[in-house]
Design a protein around this motif. Structure first.
Motif, mmCIF file in Angstrom:
data_model
loop_
_atom_site.group_PDB
_atom_site.id
_atom_site.type_symbol
_atom_site.label_atom_id
_atom_site.label_comp_id
_atom_site.label_asym_id
_atom_site.label_seq_id
_atom_site.Cartn_x
_atom_site.Cartn_y
_atom_site.Cartn_z
ATOM 1 N N TYR A 325 36.132 31.397 66.576
ATOM 2 C CA TYR A 325 34.785 31.857 66.242
ATOM 3 C C TYR A 325 34.837 32.851 65.085
ATOM 4 C CZ TYR A 325 34.681 30.305 71.090
ATOM 5 O OH TYR A 325 34.867 29.596 72.240
ATOM 6 N N TRP A 326 33.748 32.862 64.317
ATOM 7 C CA TRP A 326 33.679 33.819 63.232
ATOM 8 C C TRP A 326 32.217 34.119 62.937
ATOM 9 C CZ3 TRP A 326 33.547 35.481 57.968
ATOM 10 C CH2 TRP A 326 32.622 34.819 57.166
ATOM 11 N N GLY A 327 31.972 35.225 62.222
ATOM 12 C CA GLY A 327 30.630 35.557 61.755
ATOM 13 C C GLY A 327 30.691 36.727 60.803
ATOM 14 N N ALA A 328 29.653 36.872 59.989
ATOM 15 C CA ALA A 328 29.608 37.954 58.997
ATOM 16 C C ALA A 328 28.200 38.519 58.918
ATOM 17 C CB ALA A 328 30.053 37.442 57.628
ATOM 18 N N LEU A 329 28.122 39.822 58.661
ATOM 19 C CA LEU A 329 26.836 40.492 58.459
ATOM 20 C C LEU A 329 26.517 40.647 56.982
ATOM 21 C CD1 LEU A 329 27.105 43.301 61.176
ATOM 22 C CD2 LEU A 329 26.348 40.918 61.427
ATOM 23 N N GLU A 330 27.515 40.480 56.119
ATOM 24 C CA GLU A 330 27.325 40.524 54.670
ATOM 25 C C GLU A 330 28.007 39.322 54.038
ATOM 26 O OE1 GLU A 330 28.519 44.112 52.783
ATOM 27 O OE2 GLU A 330 27.626 45.424 54.306
ATOM 28 N N ARG A 331 27.509 38.939 52.879
ATOM 29 C CA ARG A 331 28.100 37.814 52.151
ATOM 30 C C ARG A 331 29.061 38.347 51.098
ATOM 31 N NH1 ARG A 331 25.695 33.122 53.465
ATOM 32 N NH2 ARG A 331 23.599 33.191 54.397
ATOM 33 N N VAL A 332 30.293 37.880 51.191
ATOM 34 C CA VAL A 332 31.318 38.215 50.210
ATOM 35 C C VAL A 332 32.017 36.916 49.841
ATOM 36 C CG1 VAL A 332 33.463 39.467 49.764
ATOM 37 C CG2 VAL A 332 31.651 40.542 51.134
ATOM 38 N N ASP A 333 32.184 36.676 48.563
ATOM 39 C CA ASP A 333 32.805 35.444 48.103
ATOM 40 C C ASP A 333 34.197 35.269 48.725
ATOM 41 O OD1 ASP A 333 33.072 33.095 46.657
ATOM 42 O OD2 ASP A 333 33.867 34.105 44.874
ATOM 43 N N CYS A 334 34.429 34.115 49.336
ATOM 44 C CA CYS A 334 35.708 33.736 49.941
ATOM 45 C C CYS A 334 36.040 34.501 51.215
ATOM 46 C CB CYS A 334 36.856 33.878 48.940
ATOM 47 S SG CYS A 334 36.674 32.826 47.475
ATOM 48 N N LEU A 335 35.112 35.268 51.745
ATOM 49 C CA LEU A 335 35.397 36.043 52.949
ATOM 50 C C LEU A 335 35.712 35.133 54.144
ATOM 51 C CD1 LEU A 335 35.568 38.764 54.379
ATOM 52 C CD2 LEU A 335 33.078 38.672 54.721
ATOM 53 N N HIS A 336 35.011 34.010 54.238
ATOM 54 C CA HIS A 336 35.254 33.087 55.337
ATOM 55 C C HIS A 336 36.695 32.582 55.321
ATOM 56 C CE1 HIS A 336 35.408 28.911 56.970
ATOM 57 N NE2 HIS A 336 34.809 29.485 57.981
ATOM 58 N N PHE A 337 37.199 32.209 54.141
ATOM 59 C CA PHE A 337 38.571 31.706 54.052
ATOM 60 C C PHE A 337 39.578 32.781 54.445
ATOM 61 C CE2 PHE A 337 36.605 29.066 50.491
ATOM 62 C CZ PHE A 337 36.319 28.013 51.341
ATOM 63 N N GLU A 338 39.326 34.017 54.019
ATOM 64 C CA GLU A 338 40.248 35.105 54.338
ATOM 65 C C GLU A 338 40.256 35.398 55.837
ATOM 66 O OE1 GLU A 338 43.144 37.938 53.661
ATOM 67 O OE2 GLU A 338 42.286 36.568 52.172
ATOM 68 N N ALA A 339 39.049 35.466 56.426
ATOM 69 C CA ALA A 339 38.938 35.842 57.836
ATOM 70 C C ALA A 339 39.415 34.744 58.778
ATOM 71 C CB ALA A 339 37.494 36.212 58.163
#
Length: 417
Positions: A325-339
Motif C-alpha cells: 500500500y502507498w499514498g501521498a499528501l503532496e505531489r512530488v515528481d517520481c515520489l511514487h517510484f522512490e517510495a
C-alpha cells in the motif's frame, strides 16, 4: 487415510478454528504467506473489511480427522468481483445475457490480496484433493455457480488440475536479489517460488551493485528519478514491526485512504484492520515515511515474511517482501517510484531479502528490474455449457499470455552478453 473417517465442516468464521491449529497447518505448506495467517484473516473479518456487508461472506471449508484439522481453506461467497485481481466480469456478463445467475460465486482467496501462495492447506496431497472435492460438492449442493482458487501455489495448481479444474494464467512482476539470466525458451517462465536462474550469482551488496547489473538506459533512468526526489528535499525513514508507532500508523492510513478516495472509491481496508495488524502481527510490516521540510508527505507499507519450507531448516528460510500500500499528501515528481520501489529494494538489499513481489499488473515495473513471473488460478463452473465455453476461452487466453511473456523476455532491464 480412510476417507470415511474424514469429516467436512463449513464454518462461517475463521474464529471458529483454533488459531494454533490453523497456523500449524499453514506452516507445513510449501508456500505460506503472512496473508494466510489466522490473525490476518481474523482481522479482515473483525475490522469489517471482508464481511457480508462488503460482499465477502465467509464459509471456511475445513476437513477433520477426529479432532485434528487436516485441511482448510478460506472460502468466500461473493455477489460481485471486486477486490480479487483475477478478472471475470466477462464471464458474469455472459451468464447474465443468458439469464443464468453467476452470483453468488465462491472464491478461495485472501480478500484484496493478489499475492501468490498456498490457498489449499492440507497435511498431504490426498487431503488437499479431498478439500477440493468437498468445496465443489458443497457449492453444487448450495447452487453456487462456480469456484475460483486465486493466486494459487504450485501444490494447489497441481491438485486442482488433477481434479479437472480449469487453469488460468496471468503475469506479475517480482524482483530477485540476484542478477538473473532469463530462460532461453520463449514464452516460458519459471513458476513463482522457484529458485532464481542466476548462473551462480550472489546477492547484491548494495544499491550501486544492483544498478551496475542493469542496462545503461535503465540505470540512468533510475538515477534520474531518485535525483529528482532528493533535489525536491524529500528524505525517507523506515520503521519495522513494533517500532512503527501509533502516530505512524495513523499517518499511513491518511495516505492510504487519500489514494483510494482520489480514485473515487473508499478503501477496502479499515483503520481498525491496521490497528489489529499492529497489535497481532507487527513483525510482518515495514513502513517507509517520506518527509520534506520537517513534514510527513507520503508513506508506503511493505509486508515481510520468512517463508520456511516444510523440508527446510531454520537456516533455509527465505525472506520475502511484498509491496502492498502507498499514498501521498503532496505531489512530488517520481515520489511514487522512490517510495514503492527504490526505497524497498534498497532495504531488501541491505537486509538480505531474497525476493520483492510488486503486486498485480504493471509492466512499467520491468524498468525498475521487476521481472515477469506467471501466477495461476483454478476454476470450476457448475454449468456444463458455460464450463465448456470458458475452457475454450482460457485456451485462447493462455496462448495470448504466452506471446505476452515472450515479448517481455525480449525487454530484460539487465545487461546482456
Amino acid at each position: 487415510m480412510a476417507e470415511s473417517a474424514i469429516i467436512a465442516r463449513v464454518l462461517a468464521s475463521v474464529l471458529e478454528v483454533d488459531a494454533a491449529a490453523w497456523n500449524t497447518l499453514l506452516a507445513r505448506q510449501s508456500h505460506p504467506t503472512p496473508f494466510m495467517r489466522h490473525a490476518y484473516l481474523a482481522a479482515l473479518e473483525e475490522s469489517g473489511s471482508a464481511t457480508p456487508r462488503t460482499g465477502w461472506a465467509a464459509r471456511f471449508m475445513t476437513l477433520w480427522d477426529s479432532d485434528t484439522l487436516i485441511a482448510a481453506c478460506p472460502l468466500y461467497l461473493k455477489n460481485h468481483s471486486y477486490g480479487e485481481y483475477v478478472f471475470d466480469w466477462a464471464w458474469a456478463n455472459a451468464y447474465e445475457q443468458h439469464g443464468v445467475p453467476y452470483y453468488p460465486k465462491a472464491v478461495i482467496a485472501v480478500p484484496f490480496t493478489p499475492v501468490p501462495g498456498t490457498r489449499l492447506m492440507a497435511r498431504d496431497d490426498a487431503a488437499r484433493a479431498l478439500l477440493v472435492q468437498a468445496v465443489c460438492q458443497w457449492c453444487g449442493d448450495e447452487n453456487v455457480s462456480s469456484v475460483h482458487i486465486l493466486f494459487a501455489s504450485d501444490d494447489d495448481v497441481l491438485t486442482s488440475a488433477l481434479q479437472d479444474l480449469m487453469l488460468r494464467h496471468t503475469v506479475q512482476f517480482h524482483w530477485k536479489n540476484v542478477a538473473p539470466t532469463l530462460p532461453a525458451a520463449r514464452g516460458s517462465l519459471p513458476p513463482e517460488g522457484s529458485p532464481p536462474v542466476d548462473g551462480g550469482s550472489q546477492p547484491f551488496t548494495d544499491f550501486d551493485h544492483f544498478l551496475a547489473s542493469l542496462a545503461q538506459d535503465k540505470r540512468k533512468k533510475i538515477r534520474q528519478e531518485r535525483r529528482r526526489v532528493a533535489e525536491a528535499g524529500v528524505t525517507f525513514r523506515w520503521s519495522r514491526g513494533a517500532d512503527i508507532s501509533a502516530a505512524d500508523w495513523d499517518f499511513f492510513y491518511r495516505c492510504y485512504e487519500r489514494t483510494y478516495l482520489e480514485h473515487g472509491n473508499p478503501p477496502y481496508l479499515t483503520r481498525d484492520f491496521f490497528a489489529r495488524m499492529a497489535a497481532h502481527m507487527p513483525e510482518a510490516w515495514l513502513l517507509f515515511v517520506a518527509e520534506r521540510d520537517g513534514l510527513q508527505i507520503a508513506s508506503s507499507l511493505i509486508a515481510i515474511s520468512a517463508l520456511p519450507s516444510s523440508a527446510s531448516s531454520q537456516k533455509d528460510q527465505r525472506l520475502v517482501a511484498y509491496g502492498r500500500y502507498w499514498g501521498a499528501l503532496e505531489r512530488v515528481d517520481c515520489l511514487h517510484f522512490e517510495a514503492c520501489y527504490y526505497q524497498p529494494l534498497q532495504w531488501c538489499i541491505d537486509h538480505g531479502v531474497q525476493r520483492f513481489e510488486g503486486g498485480a499488473q504493471g509492466e512499467h515495473k520491468m524498468a525498475r528490474a521487476l521481472l515477469p513471473v506467471q501466477a495461476t488460478s483454478a476454476h470450476w463452473l457448475a454449468h456444463p455449457a458455460f464450463a465448456e465455453a470458458v475452457e475454450r476461452f482460457l485456451a485462447r487466453e493462455s496462448e495470448g499470455v504466452g506471446h505476452y511473456l515472450s515479448e517481455l523476455q525480449e525487454r530484460s532491464p539487465f545487461k546482456t552478453g
